[in-house]
Design an enzyme around this catalytic site. Structure first.
Site, PDB file in Angstrom:
ATOM      1  N   GLU A  36      -4.076   0.816  11.795  1.00 32.39           N
ATOM      2  CA  GLU A  36      -5.271   0.117  11.314  1.00 32.39           C
ATOM      3  C   GLU A  36      -5.071  -1.392  11.334  1.00 32.39           C
ATOM      4  O   GLU A  36      -4.075  -1.898  10.810  1.00 32.39           O
ATOM      5  CB  GLU A  36      -5.623   0.534   9.890  1.00 32.39           C
ATOM      6  CG  GLU A  36      -6.809  -0.273   9.368  1.00 32.39           C
ATOM      7  CD  GLU A  36      -7.138  -0.059   7.902  1.00 32.39           C
ATOM      8  OE1 GLU A  36      -6.511   0.786   7.249  1.00 32.39           O
ATOM      9  OE2 GLU A  36      -8.048  -0.771   7.420  1.00 32.39           O
ATOM     10  N   ASP A 105       5.471  -8.045  -1.517  1.00 33.61           N
ATOM     11  CA  ASP A 105       4.650  -9.241  -1.624  1.00 33.61           C
ATOM     12  C   ASP A 105       5.074  -9.962  -2.906  1.00 33.61           C
ATOM     13  O   ASP A 105       5.059  -9.371  -3.979  1.00 33.61           O
ATOM     14  CB  ASP A 105       3.164  -8.824  -1.695  1.00 33.61           C
ATOM     15  CG  ASP A 105       2.243 -10.017  -1.840  1.00 33.61           C
ATOM     16  OD1 ASP A 105       2.722 -11.164  -1.681  1.00 33.61           O
ATOM     17  OD2 ASP A 105       1.049  -9.821  -2.109  1.00 33.61           O
ATOM     18  N   ASP A 107       4.405 -13.448  -5.088  1.00 38.21           N
ATOM     19  CA  ASP A 107       3.554 -14.626  -5.234  1.00 38.21           C
ATOM     20  C   ASP A 107       4.114 -15.533  -6.312  1.00 38.21           C
ATOM     21  O   ASP A 107       4.445 -15.069  -7.398  1.00 38.21           O
ATOM     22  CB  ASP A 107       2.133 -14.211  -5.642  1.00 38.21           C
ATOM     23  CG  ASP A 107       1.353 -13.713  -4.447  1.00 38.21           C
ATOM     24  OD1 ASP A 107       1.772 -14.006  -3.313  1.00 38.21           O
ATOM     25  OD2 ASP A 107       0.343 -13.029  -4.643  1.00 38.21           O
ATOM     26  N   ARG A 158       0.697 -19.775   1.785  1.00 31.83           N
ATOM     27  CA  ARG A 158       0.307 -20.593   0.645  1.00 31.83           C
ATOM     28  C   ARG A 158       1.261 -20.473  -0.540  1.00 31.83           C
ATOM     29  O   ARG A 158       2.025 -21.357  -0.829  1.00 31.83           O
ATOM     30  CB  ARG A 158      -1.099 -20.191   0.203  1.00 31.83           C
ATOM     31  CG  ARG A 158      -1.689 -21.147  -0.798  1.00 31.83           C
ATOM     32  CD  ARG A 158      -3.058 -20.673  -1.191  1.00 31.83           C
ATOM     33  NE  ARG A 158      -3.786 -21.674  -1.940  1.00 31.83           N
ATOM     34  CZ  ARG A 158      -4.946 -21.443  -2.523  1.00 31.83           C
ATOM     35  NH1 ARG A 158      -5.510 -20.257  -2.436  1.00 31.83           N
ATOM     36  NH2 ARG A 158      -5.562 -22.386  -3.202  1.00 31.83           N
ATOM     37  N   VAL A 161       5.764 -15.123  -0.317  1.00 31.53           N
ATOM     38  CA  VAL A 161       6.364 -14.557   0.886  1.00 31.53           C
ATOM     39  C   VAL A 161       6.029 -13.071   0.975  1.00 31.53           C
ATOM     40  O   VAL A 161       5.781 -12.409  -0.024  1.00 31.53           O
ATOM     41  CB  VAL A 161       7.903 -14.724   0.880  1.00 31.53           C
ATOM     42  CG1 VAL A 161       8.282 -16.175   1.046  1.00 31.53           C
ATOM     43  CG2 VAL A 161       8.518 -14.145  -0.373  1.00 31.53           C
TER      44      VAL A 161
END
Lengths: 393, 571
Positions: A36, A105, A107, A158, A161
């Protein structure tokens, strides 16, 4: 428009095929076509379940639709674009995810309670070392503990990682097994409404935590964060740390001493920390388990904070590497975990810089701004290794 | 067609040649007679058809085989690999299933109260002894196996049912395995054919330090000695040990101590059962339909309906199953038969329902998998303007807290958005209003444009308007209690996830104080979170809540009922 010209279609195709690209005998030609892709278009239209059979199909679709964000999902049992056709067969289980890289993930915005330089999506060189430490802790464990070797770290453009673990074994983990790996990395117990943030029970630390602490976290905390984040500089800040110590008599004694020696010639953060360590690790408190508080404080301030939900489910989408972050314009380039100390998020090439070059040079820019070997691995390592081990699907 | 003829056709068509892994019931004609006419004790032949995955049949003949090769070292803990072929009396069939359900329900209650492992140990032991015990060991084994397979058929129907059954059976197996002697444990391990091998003494020497470090990091784990047995297993085979950091992991292998082996076995047990449940579900309808052509449809339908209604007490499901049979076979004549069967069913069974079906059955259908509150029924729609007032008067603490935080911070993280968003949907907030409500808050923090871009999708998604278009159901207490809120999260169950200080303050803000607050905190300390919520409810509303709180939307509905009654009384 931009992504159409710059997105490395061929490389992504080669990577995501894992050897199933028609060149080897016995490969699964439908493999890439069951993956996908999801496009976010300029006018907020969100196109899920896109699928492509070749690098050129992917390229054409990107050129035609000009998405400003491309997400990558799992490989499904059937072509996701045709899922409705399969569903009409009556069996709802036909369309389900079968493979997906193990992803992480991280942040920086999740660290807001332990950084004082920035907040939210902002990031600077004062707080980026938290990310660097996260990469080191997770990367080492993925390789040494879990035995994975095909690991790609990418700057998210931003505030954090992403990590893609591409080993065949990792791609085939079930949701439960993914959850177990994610939980292995979790030391955080608690939420906005309870005090205890990090809980490390038991008389000694698990070897993974002990290694992370002695090799990475303690140094980060003592050498960098103490002074760069001014962790003990004000009453509000040190009260936060005192609240992590469950013994009232110790905290009031510490508070008293800290208020006395305000005019120290040394860095006040360092001296207050040394005092705290001294008190908690002295013979009297050692027996009462307060010793562990020192480690708990360091973990609370430095230990990686993963977005658990991303890792736990196969069908979670994750932004493709080499996208351009729509807000910052920065390219999501790979980070070499071996040299992640040198990575500087503020000098990552932006779209305007990149677009001065032609499409063919695009990857080169990314490579020069991080590490050549990484892409080497991306392009060849994963594929070769998987084919070599006879793990094609 | 005489009843005797029916009986013979039933017996001869015990589809042995059938390749479907499922249980099916063949009823003798006298049951049919009883169903239509008077009802008394009856015998059924339950054929528990073997699975097809090439496994040897685990033959358990009542009163015979088991007692013959009785051996102390052999465990009586069955792995339920394949269904045995045995005869069961109708009363036993029901009774066994009910008894096992009592055990599973007890486990479920224990788990949702957050009981500690050692408390669970005792609980399961007592439950098993009380409900499944018998003087004759072979009776116990038979009852164990029969009840398991009956419930397997009953609980294979939906994802939720399967999930519940799977967790409870696994928990039960875990505790029973743990009580086995270690030689019996090893015998069971051998039966599972696990992908593990013992760690050699040379390797053990190399890793001794690390292994002992792990052992000492766990409270209550013995430190390894030279004759400790360790197994080397791919880490993905022991997810729960990995998740708890209770094993040393190196290069993809977990080193599992002998006393942790239960985890390895349980994972295997769980995965086998999970597959079997899906297979059972997938093929059970097919097997019914295939037999339909050979058996008398009437007898079969009635028995099918009857059996399902007996065990499940779920009328809708019975109808669905029936519908499916019709659709698949495409025999229109059947519809009149079904109608007849249904009429008979309602007239004969409903009469007796009240007396026959024990409160346990009732509880079964309502407490775990009760109303899902996905469709607001009792109070219809609600407008945004009413929300604040409703939150103040009738929201449970978990939702109140999220609501207040949203108003304060103009933001909630994903877990909070899901928990509150689906709750509001269950309350009756329409999609358009939900979008307006969330937008009004979020746009103050992130701006309207970003809301439309990043958040509106997931709200539409919750209402089944995006993605795979599932109409998501509001979270139940169990789901909320078992969630793990992290940094920045406000969702979860306050009674479980708040610190004592914060919880006291929060309950205080609901107007509860004095003695009541101490009672609530007492429940919290004993990890009875739902009871704590129930007590809060009672203190806030000044009236009792006998059913207890199982679902935030139930809290709201019950609260509204009480408030409405007060208004009516005042008029």
């Amino acid at each position: 428009m931009v992504a159409g010209r710059l997105f490395p279609h061929a490389d992504i195709f080669k990577w995501m095929s894992y050897g199933n690209d028609g060149k080897h005998p016995g490969c699964d030609n439908s493999y890439f076509g069951r993956r996908e892709f999801s496009f976010t278009l300029d006018n907020d239209i969100y196109l899920r379940f896109q699928s492509f059979n070749s690098a050129s199909e992917l390229e054409n679709a990107i050129k035609e639709k000009c998405p400003f964000k491309i997400d990558i999902g799992p490989v499904y049992s059937v072509d996701p674009a045709k899922r409705h056709a399969y569903a009409q067969g009556g069996d709802n289980n036909v369309f389900s995810p079968v493979e997906r890289e193990l992803i992480f993930d991280i942040d920086i915005s999740d660290y807001d309670d332990v950084r004082y330089c920035c907040s939210g999506a902002d990031v600077c060189l004062q707080c980026w070392p938290l990310m660097t430490a996260a990469i080191k802790v997770i990367d080492t464990a993925l390789r040494d503990d879990f035995g994975f070797s095909h690991i790609l770290w990418v700057y998210s453009g931003r505030r954090g990682v992403h990590c893609w673990v591409c080993d065949g074994k990792a791609r085939r983990l079930t949701n439960e097994q993914r959850g177990a790996v994610a939980d292995y990395f979790r030391v955080y117990k608690g939420n906005e409404n309870s005090n205890k943030k990090v809980s490390l029970p038991g008389p000694v630390l698990h070897p993974f935590l002990a290694r992370s602490y002695t090799d990475i976290l303690r140094e980060l905390f003592e050498e960098k964060l103490l002074s760069s984040q001014q962790i003990f500089s004000t009453e509000e800040r040190y009260e936060k740390i005192l609240s992590m110590i469950p013994d009232e008599s110790v905290t009031s004694e510490l508070r008293g001493k800290w208020q006395e020696n305000r005019r120290s010639s040394n860095d006040i953060n360092v001296s207050r920390w040394e005092l705290l360590k001294h008190m908690l690790q002295s013979g009297k408190n050692k027996a009462q388990g307060l010793r562990r508080c020192v480690e708990e404080i360091v973990f609370a301030f430095t230990y990686p904070r993963l977005d658990m939900e991303v890792s736990k489910h196969m069908n979670h989408l994750l932004k493709a590497p080499f996208c351009v972050h729509p807000k910052t314009g920065r390219v999501c380039i790979p980070i070499d975990p071996q040299n992640c100390d040198e990575f500087d998020p503020t000098t990552v090439p932006t779209l305007s810089e990149v677009s001065m070059y032609m499409a063919d040079d695009y990857l080169l820019i990314c490579v020069t701004s991080c590490s050549g070997e990484l892409l080497q691995e991306l392009n060849t390592g994963c594929l070769r290794a998987d084919v070599g081990n006879g793990m094609l699907i | 067609m005489s009843h005797d003829a029916l009986s013979i056709s039933c017996m001869t068509c015990r589809a042995r040649e059938s390749s479907f892994p499922a249980i099916f019931l063949v009823w003798r004609a006298d049951i049919y007679k009883n169903l239509i006419g008077k009802k008394n004790s009856s015998i059924i032949v339950a054929e528990l058809a073997p699975h097809t995955d090439g496994e040897e049949m685990e033959i358990v003949r009542p009163h015979r085989a088991r007692t013959n090769h009785h051996n102390d070292a052999v465990s009586t803990l069955p792995l339920y690999r394949s269904a045995p072929s045995l005869e069961v009396r109708l009363e036993d069939f029901e009774l066994f299933a009910m008894d096992r359900l009592r055990v599973l329900k007890g486990i479920s209650d224990g788990l949702s109260r957050g009981k500690k492992p050692e408390e669970m140990e005792k609980l399961v032991k007592d439950l098993w002894k009380a409900n499944m015990g018998h003087q004759d060991a072979s009776e116990v084994v038979n009852k164990d196996i029969i009840s398991h397979f009956v419930l397997r058929l009953v609980y294979c129907r939906t994802e939720d049912l399967r999930k519940w059954f799977l967790s409870m059976e696994t928990a039960l197996f875990r505790h029973r395995f743990g009580r086995e002697r270690s030689d019996a444990q090893r015998a069971l391990m051998a039966e599972f054919d696990l992908p593990c091998k013992p760690v050699s003494s040379a390797e053990f020497e190399n890793l001794k330090e690390k292994l002992s470090q792990v052992a000492r990091s766990i409270i209550g784990q013995q430190t390894p000695t030279a004759d400790s047995i360790y197994y080397k297993v791919p880490f993905e085979e022991v997810p729960e040990l990995v998740a708890g950091r209770r094993v040393f992991i190196h290069k993809g292998y977990a080193y599992v101590a002998m006393n942790q082996v239960v985890s390895l076995v349980v994972t295997q047990f769980r995965s086998n059962l999970s597959k079997a449940l899906i297979l059972t579900n997938r093929f059970s309808f097919k097997i019914f339909t295939s037999i339909m052509f050979r058996l008398s449809a009437l007898v079969f339908l009635i028995s099918f309906l009857y059996a399902l209604s007996e065990v499940m007490h779920d009328f809708v499901l019975v109808l669905c199953a029936t519908k499916c049979i019709i659709a698949n076979t495409n025999i229109y004549k059947l519809s009149s038969v079904v109608a007849f069967a249904y009429r008979k069913w309602t007239s004969t069974i409903r009469e007796q329902e009240k007396d026959r079906l024990t409160p346990i059955v009732e509880a079964l259908c309502t407490s775990y998998l009760g109303p899902d509150y996905s469709r607001p029924k009792e109070f219809g729609e609600i407008s945004i303007n009413d929300l604040d007032q409703l939150a103040e008067s009738s929201f449970p603490l978990c939702m109140r807290h999220l609501f207040v935080k949203l108003r304060e911070d103009h933001h909630l993280k994903h877990g909070g958005r899901m928990q509150l968003g689906l709750f509001l949907k269950g309350v009756g907030l329409k999609l358009e209003d939900a979008l307006a409500f969330w937008k009004a808050e979020f746009s103050q923090k992130v701006g309207a444009e970003r809301f439309d871009k990043e958040y509106a999708y997931s709200i539409r998604h919750n209402y089944g308007r995006e993605g795979k278009r599932t109409d998501y159901t509001p979270y139940s207490c169990q789901k909320i209690i078992s969630s793990t809120p992290g940094v920045g999260d406000h969702h979860g169950c306050p009674y479980r996830h708040f610190s004592e200080e914060n919880l006291r303050a929060a309950i205080g803000r609901m107007g509860v104080g004095g003695r009541a607050i101490e009672d609530v905190m007492d429940k919290v300390r004993n990890r009875h979170y739902q009871l704590a919520c129930t007590l809060t409810f009672e203190a806030v509303h000044g009236s009792s809540c006998d059913a207890g709180i199982n679902h935030p939307n139930q809290y709201l509905n019950d609260s509204q009922k009480i408030l409405q009654a007060k208004v009516n009384a005042a008029l």
